[in-house]
Design an enzyme around this catalytic site. Structure first.
Site, PDB file in Angstrom:
ATOM      1  N   GLY A 239    -101.023  -1.444 -23.791  1.00 31.48           N
ATOM      2  CA  GLY A 239    -100.390  -0.976 -22.567  1.00 31.48           C
ATOM      3  C   GLY A 239     -98.878  -0.960 -22.668  1.00 31.48           C
ATOM      4  O   GLY A 239     -98.182  -0.870 -21.661  1.00 31.48           O
ATOM      5  N   LEU A 240     -98.339  -1.034 -23.880  1.00 26.87           N
ATOM      6  CA  LEU A 240     -96.884  -0.982 -24.067  1.00 26.87           C
ATOM      7  C   LEU A 240     -96.453   0.368 -24.622  1.00 26.87           C
ATOM      8  O   LEU A 240     -95.327   0.551 -25.038  1.00 26.87           O
ATOM      9  CB  LEU A 240     -96.416  -2.115 -24.990  1.00 26.87           C
ATOM     10  N   SER A 241     -97.401   1.306 -24.622  1.00 28.97           N
ATOM     11  CA  SER A 241     -97.109   2.697 -24.954  1.00 28.97           C
ATOM     12  C   SER A 241     -96.708   2.925 -26.403  1.00 28.97           C
ATOM     13  O   SER A 241     -95.713   3.573 -26.693  1.00 28.97           O
ATOM     14  CB  SER A 241     -96.012   3.209 -24.024  1.00 28.97           C
TER      15      SER A 241
ATOM     16  N   ASP B 257     -93.624   6.828 -19.379  1.00 26.94           N
ATOM     17  CA  ASP B 257     -93.495   6.089 -20.633  1.00 26.94           C
ATOM     18  C   ASP B 257     -92.451   6.708 -21.552  1.00 26.94           C
ATOM     19  O   ASP B 257     -91.621   6.015 -22.141  1.00 26.94           O
ATOM     20  CB  ASP B 257     -94.848   6.024 -21.340  1.00 26.94           C
TER      21      ASP B 257
ATOM     22  N   GLU C 187     -98.788  14.966 -25.181  1.00 23.91           N
ATOM     23  CA  GLU C 187     -99.866  14.006 -24.895  1.00 23.91           C
ATOM     24  C   GLU C 187    -100.943  14.654 -24.016  1.00 23.91           C
ATOM     25  O   GLU C 187    -102.139  14.455 -24.229  1.00 23.91           O
ATOM     26  CB  GLU C 187     -99.277  12.764 -24.215  1.00 23.91           C
TER      27      GLU C 187
ATOM     28  N   SER D  44     -98.180   5.836 -42.509  1.00 27.58           N
ATOM     29  CA  SER D  44     -97.856   4.746 -41.590  1.00 27.58           C
ATOM     30  C   SER D  44     -98.458   3.448 -42.098  1.00 27.58           C
ATOM     31  O   SER D  44     -99.557   3.442 -42.646  1.00 27.58           O
ATOM     32  CB  SER D  44     -98.415   5.038 -40.193  1.00 27.58           C
TER      33      SER D  44
ATOM     34  N   THR E 281     -97.912   5.433 -10.030  1.00 30.49           N
ATOM     35  CA  THR E 281     -97.102   6.247  -9.120  1.00 30.49           C
ATOM     36  C   THR E 281     -96.512   7.461  -9.832  1.00 30.49           C
ATOM     37  O   THR E 281     -96.149   8.429  -9.185  1.00 30.49           O
ATOM     38  CB  THR E 281     -95.942   5.413  -8.530  1.00 30.49           C
TER      39      THR E 281
HETATM   40  P1  ADP Z   1    -100.940   2.640 -26.155  1.00 24.49           P
HETATM   41  O1  ADP Z   1    -101.100   2.044 -24.803  1.00 24.49           O
HETATM   42  O2  ADP Z   1    -100.553   1.612 -27.165  1.00 24.49           O
HETATM   43  O3  ADP Z   1    -100.060   3.826 -26.147  1.00 24.49           O
HETATM   44  P2  ADP Z   1    -102.898   4.623 -26.846  1.00 24.49           P
HETATM   45  O4  ADP Z   1    -104.367   4.563 -27.019  1.00 24.49           O
HETATM   46  O5  ADP Z   1    -102.317   5.570 -25.870  1.00 24.49           O
HETATM   47  O6  ADP Z   1    -102.404   3.129 -26.591  1.00 24.49           O
HETATM   48  O7  ADP Z   1    -102.228   4.981 -28.240  1.00 24.49           O
HETATM   49  C1  ADP Z   1    -102.568   4.271 -29.412  1.00 24.49           C
HETATM   50  C2  ADP Z   1    -102.652   5.265 -30.558  1.00 24.49           C
HETATM   51  O8  ADP Z   1    -101.310   5.628 -30.988  1.00 24.49           O
HETATM   52  C3  ADP Z   1    -103.297   4.696 -31.791  1.00 24.49           C
HETATM   53  O9  ADP Z   1    -104.706   4.790 -31.717  1.00 24.49           O
HETATM   54  C4  ADP Z   1    -102.723   5.588 -32.887  1.00 24.49           C
HETATM   55  O10 ADP Z   1    -103.400   6.825 -32.927  1.00 24.49           O
HETATM   56  C5  ADP Z   1    -101.307   5.833 -32.404  1.00 24.49           C
HETATM   57  N1  ADP Z   1    -100.384   4.850 -32.999  1.00 24.49           N
HETATM   58  C6  ADP Z   1     -99.663   3.910 -32.365  1.00 24.49           C
HETATM   59  N2  ADP Z   1     -98.937   3.180 -33.250  1.00 24.49           N
HETATM   60  C7  ADP Z   1     -99.215   3.664 -34.468  1.00 24.49           C
HETATM   61  C8  ADP Z   1     -98.806   3.352 -35.804  1.00 24.49           C
HETATM   62  N3  ADP Z   1     -97.957   2.348 -36.055  1.00 24.49           N
HETATM   63  N4  ADP Z   1     -99.314   4.086 -36.818  1.00 24.49           N
HETATM   64  C9  ADP Z   1    -100.167   5.087 -36.576  1.00 24.49           C
HETATM   65  N5  ADP Z   1    -100.599   5.421 -35.364  1.00 24.49           N
HETATM   66  C10 ADP Z   1    -100.134   4.736 -34.310  1.00 24.49           C
HETATM   67 MG    MG Z   2    -100.492   5.564 -24.947  1.00 30.35          MG
END
Ligand code: ADP
Ligand code: MG
Length: 408
Positions: A146-148, A194, A182, A86, A46
Site C-alpha cells: 500500500g505504499l505504491s 499516488d 495504470e 530488476s 477521495t
Molecule cells: P503497490 O501497492 O505496491 O503499488 P501493486 O500491486 O499496485 O502494489 O504493484 C506491485 C507491482 O509493481 C508488482 O507486482 C510488480 O509488478 C511491480 N513492481 C513494484 N516494484 C518492483 C520492482 N522492484 N521490480 C519489479 N517490479 C516491481
Molecule cells: Mg500500486
C-alpha cells in the site's frame, strides 16, 4: 536522518545501480532517476471522487538507470526493443522485454506492464514516440504494502524519458500520463494521488492536493522537530486491485453521486440529506463526505504548525474506512487498535485497504512501546508478523547525480 545523509545515500545507491547496469547491458547508462513511494497521511478513496488528499513522498524509492538506443552506435540501434532488469523481490535478477512500436494493452505482462504502460501513455496522450531503451530498476518500496511501489516504477520511468527525450512535460501532466498508464495499460482503476505524491512531494512536507483542479500545496509536516514519527505497519496481507473490492467502491460512489444529482461526490455538500439512498450507498457516500472534511482540517492544522494535534482525525478516518467504507480487514484493525492502546497519538489504515499497511503517529519516546504492542498483539492473534518501519517526508521524483569516481 539529515537531508545531506539521505542525498548521499541516494547517490551511492545510484552509483551502484549504474555499475550493475553496465554489467548487465554492457554500456554506461545515460543517467539514473529516482521516484519515491508514498504514504497517505489522510484522504482515502477521495481521489477518484474529485476530492482532497494529503499524502507525502517517503524516503523509500524506485531508482532506474536508463540508456536510450542510439542509431549508428548500438548493434540494435534501429530496433524499438526495451530491455528491462530488476533486482525484484530478492529472487535475483528479473529480466523482461517489449517493443515500443505498436504497443497495446496485453502486449507486456508482469512488471514490464508498468514501464510499457508509460511508453503507451506517452504515445497515446502526449504524441511522443519512444525509441528502444535499456532499463535497470532497483526499488526499496515494498511491493503490495500500500505504499505504491507500482507508481514509483511508473514515475521513475516517466521522469527519465521526459528528461532524455526532452518532452517538456510538467509534473501534473506526468501525473495524468502515469494514471493513464495504470488505468489503460495495466488495467488498475487507480486515481491521481499516488503519482502526484511521488512527483510533487517535498522533504519535510505533505502534498495537499485537490484532485479536481490538481491544484496542490506543500504543507509543513515537521515530524522530527516535534519528536514524532510516522510508523508504517505493513500487515503483509497482499491487497489486490483486481479482486473487485476497489472497483465496487468506485461504482458505489458513482451511483451515489448520480442519485444525488451531482457529477461527483465533490459537488455534494458535507451535510447533504442522504436518506434517499440505500443503506450501503449512504455509508459509502458518508465516508467520502466526512473524509474530505477531515483532510481540510488536517491540512489547516499543519499550516498552523499543530502537527501534534492531528492524531484524532487520523483515527476518525480509520473508523470511517472500517465502518462506513468497509475496506479494512482484521489485520489492519488490529494494527490500529494495538498502536493506539500502546500510546500512538493516532492511527489509520493507509492506501486502498483490504490489506497493505496502516500508519501510526507516534512520539519518539513511545515508539518502542508501540512497536512491541503491535508485535505482541499480532502474535497473540496468530497473525503473520507485520513489518514495522518509520518513514520521513522526502522529495519528489527527479534525476540523481551520480557519485563522482574517487568520491566513493
Ligand atoms: P503497490 O501497492 O505496491 O503499488 P501493486 O500491486 O499496485 O502494489 O504493484 C506491485 C507491482 O509493481 C508488482 O507486482 C510488480 O509488478 C511491480 N513492481 C513494484 N516494484 C518492483 C520492482 N522492484 N521490480 C519489479 N517490479 C516491481
Ligand atoms: Mg500500486
Amino acid at each position: 536522518m539529515s537531508a545531506a545523509t539521505s542525498a548521499t545515500e541516494l547517490e551511492e545507491r545510484a552509483g551502484a545501480l549504474a555499475r550493475r547496469f553496465a554489467g548487465v547491458f554492457g554500456a554506461e547508462p545515460d543517467g539514473v532517476w529516482c521516484a519515491p513511494g508514498r504514504v497517505n497521511l489522510i484522504g482515502e478513496h477521495t481521489d477518484y471522487n474529485n476530492g482532497f488528499v494529503l499524502p507525502f513522498a517517503i524516503d523509500r524509492s524506485a531508482l532506474v538507470a536508463v540508456r536510450l538506443r542510439r542509431p549508428g552506435q548500438d548493434p540494435e540501434a534501429d530496433t524499438d526493443v526495451v530491455r528491462l532488469a530488476s533486482t525484484y523481490a530478492q529472487t535475483g535478477l528479473s529480466r523482461a522485454e517489449f517493443s515500443t512500436g505498436g504497443l497495446e494493452p496485453g502486449l507486456a505482462a508482469g512488471w514490464a506492464a508498468y514501464p510499457a504502460g508509460v511508453v503507451y501513455a506517452l504515445a497515446q496522450h502526449a504524441g511522443a514516440s519512444v525509441p528502444g531503451f535499456d532499463l535497470f530498476l532497483d526499488s526499496t518500496v515494498p511491493v503490495g504494502a500500500g505504499l505504491s511501489s507500482s507508481h514509483a516504477v511508473e514515475v521513475a520511468v516517466i521522469v527519465a524519458l521526459n528528461d532524455l527525450l526532452g518532452l517538456g512535460l510538467d509534473r501534473p501532466g506526468m501525473a495524468r500520463l502515469t494514471q493513464y498508464a495504470e488505468n489503460e495499460f495495466v488495467g488498475a482503476p487507480t486515481g491521481i494521488m499516488d503519482q502526484s505524491a511521488s512527483l510533487m512531494g517535498a522533504e519535510g512536507g505533505a502534498l495537499f492536493l485537490d484532485c479536481r483542479s490538481l491544484d496542490s500545496e506543500i504543507v509543513p509536516l515537521p515530524l522530527a522537530e516535534y519528536g514524532l514519527s510516522v510508523l508504517v505497519m505493513d500487515t503483509r496481507v497482499e491487497h489486490s486491485h483486481s479482486d473487485g473490492g476497489y472497483s465496487a467502491r468506485r461504482q458505489s460512489c458513482e451511483r451515489g453521486a448520480a442519485a444525488l444529482g451531482a457529477e461527483s461526490l465533490r459537488e455534494v455538500p458535507a451535510d447533504a440529506d442522504l436518506s434517499g439512498l440505500d443503506h450501503e450507498t449512504q455509508r459509502r457516500v458518508r465516508h467520502i463526505l466526512s473524509e474530505n472534511q477531515r483532510v481540510l482540517q488536517v491540512a489547516q492544522k499543519l499550516r498552523d504548525g499543530a502537527v501534534d494535534s492531528i492524531g484524532e482525525l487520523l483515527t476518525a478516518s480509520h473508523i470511517s474506512l472500517r465502518d462506513d467504507f468497509e475496506v479494512s480487514c482484521p489485520e489492519l484493525d488490529l494494527a490500529v487498535d494495538a498502536a493506539l492502546a500502546a500510546g500512538a497519538m493516532g492511527a489509520r489504515m493507509t492506501g486502498g485497504g483490504f490489506g497493505g499497511s496502516a500508519i501510526a503517529l507516534v512520539r519518539h519516546d513511545d515508539e518502542d512501546a508501540v512497536r512491541a504492542g503491535v508485535l505482541s498483539a499480532f502474535a497473540d492473534r496468530g497473525f503473520r508478523e507485520p513489518a514495522l518501519f518509520t518513514v520521513l517526508p522526502a522529495d519528489g521524483a527527479g534525476h540523481v547525480q551520480l557519485t563522482a569516481p574517487g568520491r566513493q
